[in-house]
Design an enzyme around this catalytic site. Structure first.
Site, PDB file in Angstrom:
ATOM      1  CD  GLU A  14     102.181  36.838 -23.193  1.00 37.95           C
ATOM      2  OE1 GLU A  14     101.206  37.651 -23.330  1.00 37.95           O
ATOM      3  OE2 GLU A  14     102.695  36.541 -21.994  1.00 37.95           O
ATOM      4  N   GLY A  31     108.694  32.289 -24.579  1.00 42.08           N
ATOM      5  CA  GLY A  31     109.491  31.050 -24.183  1.00 42.08           C
ATOM      6  C   GLY A  31     110.440  30.546 -25.310  1.00 42.08           C
ATOM      7  CE1 TYR A  54     113.387  39.565 -21.446  1.00 41.16           C
ATOM      8  CE2 TYR A  54     113.948  37.690 -22.945  1.00 41.16           C
ATOM      9  CZ  TYR A  54     113.067  38.525 -22.070  1.00 41.16           C
ATOM     10  OH  TYR A  54     111.884  38.157 -22.286  1.00 41.16           O
ATOM     11  N   GLY A  94     109.467  37.036 -26.768  1.00 38.88           N
ATOM     12  CA  GLY A  94     110.341  38.391 -26.683  1.00 38.88           C
ATOM     13  C   GLY A  94     111.501  38.108 -27.146  1.00 38.88           C
ATOM     14  CB  CYS A 140     135.569  48.391  -9.195  1.00 44.13           C
ATOM     15  SG  CYS A 140     136.270  50.090 -10.069  1.00 44.13           S
TER      16      CYS A 140
HETATM   17  C1  PLP Z   1     104.314  36.607 -18.908  1.00 48.74           C
HETATM   18  C2  PLP Z   1     105.536  36.441 -20.108  1.00 48.74           C
HETATM   19  N1  PLP Z   1     105.261  36.633 -21.484  1.00 48.74           N
HETATM   20  C3  PLP Z   1     106.312  36.518 -22.414  1.00 48.74           C
HETATM   21  C4  PLP Z   1     107.570  36.519 -21.701  1.00 48.74           C
HETATM   22  C5  PLP Z   1     108.590  36.479 -22.973  1.00 48.74           C
HETATM   23  O1  PLP Z   1     109.302  35.310 -22.922  1.00 48.74           O
HETATM   24  P1  PLP Z   1     110.577  35.074 -23.788  1.00 48.74           P
HETATM   25  O2  PLP Z   1     111.179  36.364 -24.049  1.00 48.74           O
HETATM   26  O3  PLP Z   1     111.038  33.848 -23.130  1.00 48.74           O
HETATM   27  O4  PLP Z   1     109.899  34.920 -24.909  1.00 48.74           O
HETATM   28  C6  PLP Z   1     107.828  36.539 -20.500  1.00 48.74           C
HETATM   29  C7  PLP Z   1     109.173  36.537 -20.058  1.00 48.74           C
HETATM   30  O5  PLP Z   1     109.664  36.053 -19.053  1.00 48.74           O
HETATM   31  C8  PLP Z   1     106.658  36.545 -19.657  1.00 48.74           C
HETATM   32  O6  PLP Z   1     107.094  36.631 -18.338  1.00 48.74           O
END
Ligand code: PLP
Length: 361
Positions: free
Chosen positions: A234, A204, A341, A236, A312
């Site tokens: 965790e 997050g 993303y 991303g 289109c």
């Molecule tokens: C369960 C879970 N973990 C980790 C993430 C990674 O989140 P972010 O990319 O916002 O750090 C997400 C993304 O929605 C998620 O659903």
């Protein structure tokens, strides 16, 4: 010309910076959903403590990447993917009582319960907890689910998974959320008789695509996990966003009803994030001197342009009204911060244009 470029050095640097910023002993997993390119996954598998996956496909990627540990989450797991996770020795973030029953029929597995707490939400663009969502077990139902887990012979309950939000830009609030998550976990484990080993506070950490804000990681360092408890993050987006660029050639320049449009060899079917979130993603103009054609080269100077794609639909817009000093057909627009993303959330097959080239440097 149309391409994604991913930079392994940036991925390694982001992972190292975050590891250094996290509390001593905390573990860092990479959430593969942000970018599942095998080279990105392999690079971050080596640079972090492991990978968080949300499908059988991501699980296979994580295994191929040699992840040191795998956590398997997500609200809709099939029996096939649960079987694969158990066979891989993954830890499972279970999201319902039914999932525990299904897991227990597969084999021995360590499980953390994903909980949607009464409180414990966070600001950010994608709220997943502290509100009605399909994610996790409602806190009110937790005692019953824990009681069920105790009756299931193959389930070893080790703690909680409390991912609450995506794209929170407030580092101090995030640190307070983690502190609170740890306190809640200790108290809840004690009251429900769980020997707490594991608290996963999710990801997050936010990225500001349109302005100068940065997620301040400094407040995280002060968090002190309770003795004997693994504190796991965790993220991303924060790890992968800055390591990717999306580049698309200008195929045409048009002026209609008072607006300029740069029509690209590419668009939201490759880089959907701005359209999905409804913001304007900034670009840099990469001038291309070559014009090998006998006819005049269209060009604009000192105007705002909309960067639009080849689909289109009027929704195929990456950027609205960005000022350009000069832009010609044949120049390339480069969109930074496209490593998370971006390609992975886009609807690639719409209109069946060729995909972008993928370069990993
Ligand atoms: C369960 C879970 N973990 C980790 C993430 C990674 O989140 P972010 O990319 O916002 O750090 C997400 C993304 O929605 C998620 O659903």
């Amino acid at each position: 010309m149309c391409a994604y470029v991913y930079d392994r050095e940036v991925l390694r640097a982001r992972a190292a910076a975050l590891k250094a910023a996290l509390p001593a002993g905390a573990e860092l997993l990479y959430a593969v959903k942000a970018n599942g390119h095998p080279d990105v996954v392999a690079t971050l598998a080596a640079a972090t403590d492991g990978l968080e996956v949300a499908s059988g496909g991501e699980l296979a990627l994580a295994q191929a990447a040699g992840a040191r540990q795998i956590a398997f989450g997500g609200p809709a797991k099939t029996d096939a993917s649960l079987r694969a996770a158990v066979a891989a020795g993954a830890l499972v973030h279970a999201e319902s009582a039914l999932e525990l029953h299904r897991l227990s029929h597969i084999g021995d597995v360590a499980v953390a319960l994903r909980v949607n707490r009464r409180d414990g939400g966070l600001p950010g663009s994608h709220q997943m907890a502290g509100a009605p969502t399909p994610f996790g077990i409602d806190e009110a139902e937790l005692p019953a689910v824990v009681a069920l887990a105790r009756t299931l012979p193959h389930i070893r309950l080790i703690g909680f998974h409390l991912h609450a939000v995506s794209n929170n830009l407030d580092g101090a609030r995030h640190a307070a959320f983690v502190d609170d998550a740890l306190r809640w976990s200790v108290a809840t484990a004690a009251s429900l008789g769980i020997a707490l080993e594991y608290v996963n506070v999710g990801g997050g950490f936010g990225v500001d695509y349109t302005g100068p804000a940065t997620f301040d990681t400094a407040p995280l360092a002060a968090i002190v996990p309770p003795d004997g408890v693994r504190l796991v993050f965790e993220p991303g987006r924060w790890l992968a966003a800055d390591a990717g660029w999306y580049a698309a050639e200008v195929l045409d320049l048009k002026h209609t009803h008072g607006r300029w449009f740069a029509v690209l060899r590419g668009g939201t079917h490759h880089f959907r994030l701005p359209a999905a979130w409804g913001y304007s993603h900034p670009f840099t103009v990469l001038p291309v001197p070559d014009w090998p054609h006998p006819y005049p080269r269209p060009s604009v100077a000192e105007v705002p342009v909309d960067a639009v794609g080849e689909l289109c639909t009027p929704r195929d817009v990456l950027t609205r009204g960005q000022w350009v000093d000069r832009l010609r057909v044949g120049d390339v627009l480069v969109f930074g911060r496209a490593g998370a993303y971006g390609w992975d959330i886009s609807h690639h097959e719409f209109l069946r244009h060729p995909p972008p080239q993928m370069f990993v440097v």
